[in-house]
Design an enzyme around this catalytic site. Structure first.
Site, mmCIF file in Angstrom:
data_model
loop_
_atom_site.group_PDB
_atom_site.id
_atom_site.type_symbol
_atom_site.label_atom_id
_atom_site.label_comp_id
_atom_site.label_asym_id
_atom_site.label_seq_id
_atom_site.Cartn_x
_atom_site.Cartn_y
_atom_site.Cartn_z
ATOM 1 N N GLY A 532 0.823 -1.198 0.000
ATOM 2 C CA GLY A 532 0.000 0.000 0.000
ATOM 3 C C GLY A 532 0.851 1.238 0.000
ATOM 4 N N GLY A 534 0.787 5.253 1.611
ATOM 5 C CA GLY A 534 0.098 6.190 2.485
ATOM 6 C C GLY A 534 0.797 7.523 2.460
ATOM 7 N N GLY A 535 0.350 8.395 3.323
ATOM 8 C CA GLY A 535 0.910 9.736 3.340
ATOM 9 C C GLY A 535 2.379 9.740 3.701
ATOM 10 N N PHE A 536 2.798 8.747 4.445
ATOM 11 C CA PHE A 536 4.165 8.781 4.925
ATOM 12 C C PHE A 536 5.119 7.989 4.057
ATOM 13 C CE2 PHE A 536 1.381 9.021 8.689
ATOM 14 C CZ PHE A 536 1.611 10.350 8.989
ATOM 15 N N GLY A 537 4.579 7.203 3.157
ATOM 16 C CA GLY A 537 5.463 6.417 2.323
ATOM 17 C C GLY A 537 4.786 5.143 1.869
ATOM 18 N N VAL A 539 4.365 0.982 1.576
ATOM 19 C CA VAL A 539 4.518 -0.196 2.429
ATOM 20 C C VAL A 539 4.724 -1.432 1.569
ATOM 21 C CG1 VAL A 539 3.478 -1.539 4.274
ATOM 22 C CG2 VAL A 539 2.914 0.870 4.026
ATOM 23 N N LYS A 553 7.692 -0.287 5.923
ATOM 24 C CA LYS A 553 7.261 1.040 5.471
ATOM 25 C C LYS A 553 8.482 1.870 5.126
ATOM 26 C CE LYS A 553 3.529 3.680 6.244
ATOM 27 N NZ LYS A 553 2.334 3.989 6.962
ATOM 28 N N ASP A 646 -4.546 10.996 12.828
ATOM 29 C CA ASP A 646 -4.939 10.528 11.507
ATOM 30 C C ASP A 646 -5.723 9.227 11.578
ATOM 31 O OD1 ASP A 646 -5.137 10.641 8.792
ATOM 32 O OD2 ASP A 646 -3.227 9.634 8.434
#
Ligand code: NAG
Ligand code: NAG
Ligand code: NAG
Length: 839
Positions: A532, A534-537, A539, A553, A646
């Site tokens: 996946g 996400g906002g942070f990077g 996975v 991640k 979040d």
């Protein structure tokens, strides 16, 4: 029969699953071609007309192959199935015997369409005429689209193995083919010739051309915003020249350039993007929000396996990530304010900070003498195209004043001088905070505004001139509050910035395991299996030497922070609770920052609650309780309080028994530390800042609110915002308020799940708990510990509830909101937002 071996594997899987249907492959139906003088009608009683639970319906005309994900062409609608049909090529699930199947997920994916600008109605017809023209007529007989091939010796129509719709002549040569007219998608093998465009649609249900396009030009592969003049948001420039016959091709493993189409070769001259190798059906789409995603059919659903442009871009670099005039900072959107005194911009939509901002007084060329600028220091634009070089900022502004179509002057300083480059765009999309540690330049944005204080007709000048002052006075206090809180927060954080050396960390027992980058490359097989994004990077799936599955991640943009990263890892690593996703290890080597989490078999909650009606009431109740317990631990039981900031379904992960765990905690803080402008990350600027916004950033009650939204989504089986619904039903919270006032909360209980209906009373009671969590006055919201007590039946829900949930949403990350154009019925299949957390 025609089965290419790409599909053998998937076909096999599907056959295994179709034990309930008739004998596999008993009467395969495979009708990929048609002859002249054939007419098909878009009628509900047509054969092979199949409705799907995502709201779409297909009426297949030609179908290639007999089972597995297959190409078909025919009529397609989504949502608006009385009036809006495409003649399209789509990928559908098929089995033997009964034709197109009705899978729980894996809805038809449109990869080409004829009439996006002119959808047709029920009873429209498609005709392959006697003279070889393929004509689409609306129900009233008006021509909506045609190939204009009448009289060109066409003898038949064929849908090929690769998803190309071809009109061919007696020699079997192609007279017309859909591959020459790509819409927003490419399928493997398809070419994008020099000068042709992929054009994103407005949304997944409005197929007219949207803002974004991708095309191969003489200079390279470019992504544009189609303003006038167009603005580039991704450029893959080439150091050599392309020719008239050059093209880009979507291959197994890459999006590549071929210089000369007359040479038949499988060896590209240049690779623009690598793509995970296809183990099953893939296709690529330029989405309405400007992302270029590759989708793959995996384990019964369509997954995003690559988000190509984002490799080059941060999310803030997408032109509409915060809408027009929105400023993207970290993961939040805000509107431009000058010095906080006067207000020239308002948020387009109070409940949606990503919808952008507009000028309170629009720019009028008639009153161009009264144009001036507001100055935004350290703000830059997603693109920069020097219109003037080596001038000072005053000159840059003047240039903009002289030309009414110029809407802003973006100025970039050259090293340590007052001179620099100037960009004067005519339409303003999203801006962003300039992260100097990355860009290495200073920049200022000057936004052109219409000055209303001028003696304009109506003579309201005096009044408006006073406004800023009054505002200024009343805001002095708020300003002071901001300052004081800012300082407090700074010191609070500063305190935690203990000098932690990397080596020191190595020696502390009980810390998560430290991995080298190389080890993690091996664990994840060189980062090949994306779980996946996400906002942070991103996975990735991985397997440790001992066979344990993990989710790795890869954090983006944190390369330069070291001490705080290690501190944060220490904190996150020390937190262990059955309802929190555990951190197994980390890697901080050179600029690599990675976190290794436990693997969660069933992925994130959003896969299970939207358009997917499997979970019964007991399971949902358990999930809600687990989230509440996880959050209680973060808020109250840790050494140091952690506010998640979040909470959303994408960040709730499920193990194989549907136990829920909260993921990604501790990261918001890490990201914020990376920002110099901590206090302005409050989004939802409404001209000036109210104190509770500050509070809503720094108290844990923002999580309680988000929890309330998630709970409601779980109970209702729908998204907070569902654009496939009628305007009045689109916003779940508004609907919730309405139904509560009418005393009809039962109406909201997930309609697609019988078990939920059976337990309606208890579900409605939990809705009241959600309402409590959603109280607009955050002091009235319960603590998470109280939520747990209520869920466990120890306490009761507060009686006196206010259903006027105000809408400035609690912090939610952009990547999700940014994709809202697609947050409609098509949902679970396509969104990368479903893939946010580690799994
Ligand atoms: C793509 O390439 C890989 C590796 O060469 C191969 O295993 C796979 O079957 C190919 N996929 C398709 C759909 O041809
Ligand atoms: C940016 O501006 C600051 C202060 O005005 C200055 O100290 C710094 O050197 C500048 N940085 C660059 C890269 O020009
Ligand atoms: C005015 O600005 C627009 C866009 O910024 C540009 O296309 C146009 O050429 C400019 N006109 C003049 C006269 O400079």
């Amino acid at each position: 029969m025609n089965i290419s071996c790409n599909w053998c594997f998937i076909s096999l899987l599907l056959s295994l699953f179709s034990i309930f249907s008739s004998l596999v492959n008993a009467q395969s139906f495979d009708y990929p071609t048609a002859n002249l003088s054939t007419l098909w009608k878009n009628s509900p009683s047509a054969p092979h007309s199949v409705p799907f639970t995502d709201g779409s319906t297909v009426r297949a005309i030609l179908l290639r192959g007999s089972f597995g994900p297959r190409y078909a062409c025919g009529f397609y609608c989504n949502g608006n199935c009385d009036t809006n049909y495409l003649f399209a090529i789509f990928i559908v699930q098929t089995n033997s015997g009964s034709g197109i199947t009705l899978p729980a997920s894996g809805f038809p994916q449109v990869v080409w369409s004829a009439n996006g600008h002119h959808p047709v109605r029920i009873n429209a017809t498609l005709e392959l005429t006697f003279d070889g023209d393929l004509v689409l007529r609306d129900a009233d007989g008006k021509i909506a689209w045609s190939t204009n091939t009448g009289g060109k010796s066409v003898v038949g129509l064929n849908l090929t193995e690769t998803g190309n719709l071809v009109l061919f002549d007696n020699n079997n040569s192609t007279v017309w083919q859909s591959f020459d007219y790509p819409t927003d998608s490419l399928v493997p093998g398809q070419k994008l010739m020099l000068g042709r465009k992929l054009a994103a649609s407005v949304s997944l249900t409005n197929w007219t051309k949207g803002l974004f396009s991708l095309s191969l030009t003489n200079e390279g592969l470019f992504s544009f915003v189609e303003s006038n003049p167009r603005q580039v948001y991704v450029q893959n420039s080439l150091s050599f020249n392309v020719t008239e016959t050059s093209y880009v091709r979507f291959m197994n493993g890459s999006l590549s350039l071929f210089l000369n189409s007359s040479e038949i070769s499988d060896k590209p001259d240049h690779i623009f993007y690598s793509i995970p190798e296809a183990s099953s059906a893939q296709y690529m789409r330029l989405r309405p929000d400007g992302h270029l995603n590759v989708y793959e059919w995996e384990n019964g659903e369509w997954k995003v396996v690559a988000d190509l442009l984002t490799g080059y871009l941060g999310d803030c670099n997408y032109p509409m990530v915060c809408g027009k005039y929105g400023i993207c900072s970290n993961v939040f959107c805000r509107c431009p304010t000058s010095d906080g005194l006067a207000t020239y911009f308002k948020q387009e939509n109070d409940s949606q900070s990503t919808a952008g901002c507009s000028q309170i007084t629009p720019i009028s060329c008639e009153y161009s003498a009264h144009h001036s600028f507001i100055e935004l220091k350290d703000v830059t634009y997603f693109t920069f195209n020097s219109d003037r070089e080596n001038i000072d900022s005053e000159k840059c502004k003047q240039e903009c004043l002289m030309n009414c179509s110029c809407k802003a002057a973006f100025f970039r300083y050259s090293d340590n001088s007052s001179y620099g480059d100037c960009y004067l765009p005519s339409e303003i999309f999203s801006m962003m905070n300039n992260d100097k540690s990355k860009t290495h330049y200073n920049s200022t944005a000057y936004l052109k505004i219409q000055n209303v204080s001028s003696p304009s007709p109506g003579g309201s000048g005096k009044k408006s001139r006073q406004d800023p002052k009054i505002l200024g006075l009343s805001l002095g206090a708020a300003g002071l509050f901001v300052l004081v809180t800012g300082i407090l927060v700074f010191f609070f954080w500063k305190k935690n910035f203990d000098d932690v050396e990397e080596d020191y960390l190595d020696q502390v027992p009980g810390l998560p395991r430290r991995f080298s980058y190389e080890e993690l490359e091996n664990v994840t097989e060189k980062f090949t299996r994306i779980l996946g994004k996400g906002g942070f990077g991103t996975v990735f799936e991985g397997t440790l030497n001992d066979g344990t599955k993990v989710a790795v991640k890869l954090l983006e943009g944190l390369g330069q922070i070291k001490k705080s990263f290690l501190t944060e890892v220490e904190i996150i690593g020390s937190i262990q609770h059955v309802n929190l996703v555990g951190l197994i290890g980390f890697c901080a080597e050179k600029s690599h920052r990675l976190l290794v989490y436990e693997y969660m078999k069933n992925g994130s909650l959003d896969r299970w609650i939207f358009n997917n009606t499997i979970l019964d009431w007991q399971q949902r109740k358990k999930i809600i309780l687990h989230i509440a317990k996880g959050l209680t631990y973060l808020h109250e039981d840790c050494r140091q309080k952690i506010v998640h900031l979040d909470i959303k379904p994408q960040n709730i992960l499920l193990d194989d028994s549907f136990n829920a765990k909260v993921s990604d905690f501790g990261l918001s803080k890490l990201i914020d530390r990376n920002e110099d402008e901590v206090m302005t990350t409050m989004r939802g600027t409404r001209g000036y800042m109210a104190p509770e916004w500050l509070n809503s950033i720094i108290t844990e009650k923002v999580d309680v609110y988000s929890f309330g939204v998630v709970t409601l989504e779980i109970l209702c089986g729908r998204k907070n915002l569902d654009r496939s619904l009628l305007e009045e039903d689109m916003h779940l919270l508004n609907l919730f308020k309405k139904k509560a006032e009418e005393g009809k909360l039962m109406d909201l209980v997930d309609k697609y799940n019988e078990n939920m209906q059976l337990n309606g009373e208890e579900v409605v009671n939990t809705m009241k708990l959600a309402a409590w969590c959603l109280q607009s006055d955050f002091t009235k919201r319960p603590s998470m510990a109280m939520v747990v007590k209520v869920s466990e039946g120890v306490n009761e829900v507060e009686q006196n509830l206010d259903y006027n949930f105000f809408n400035p949403l609690p912090p939610r990350k952009l990547p999700e909101i940014g994709h809202q154009p697609e947050e409609n019925s098509s949902s679970t299949v396509l969104l990368p937002s479903i893939l946010s957390g580690p799994r």
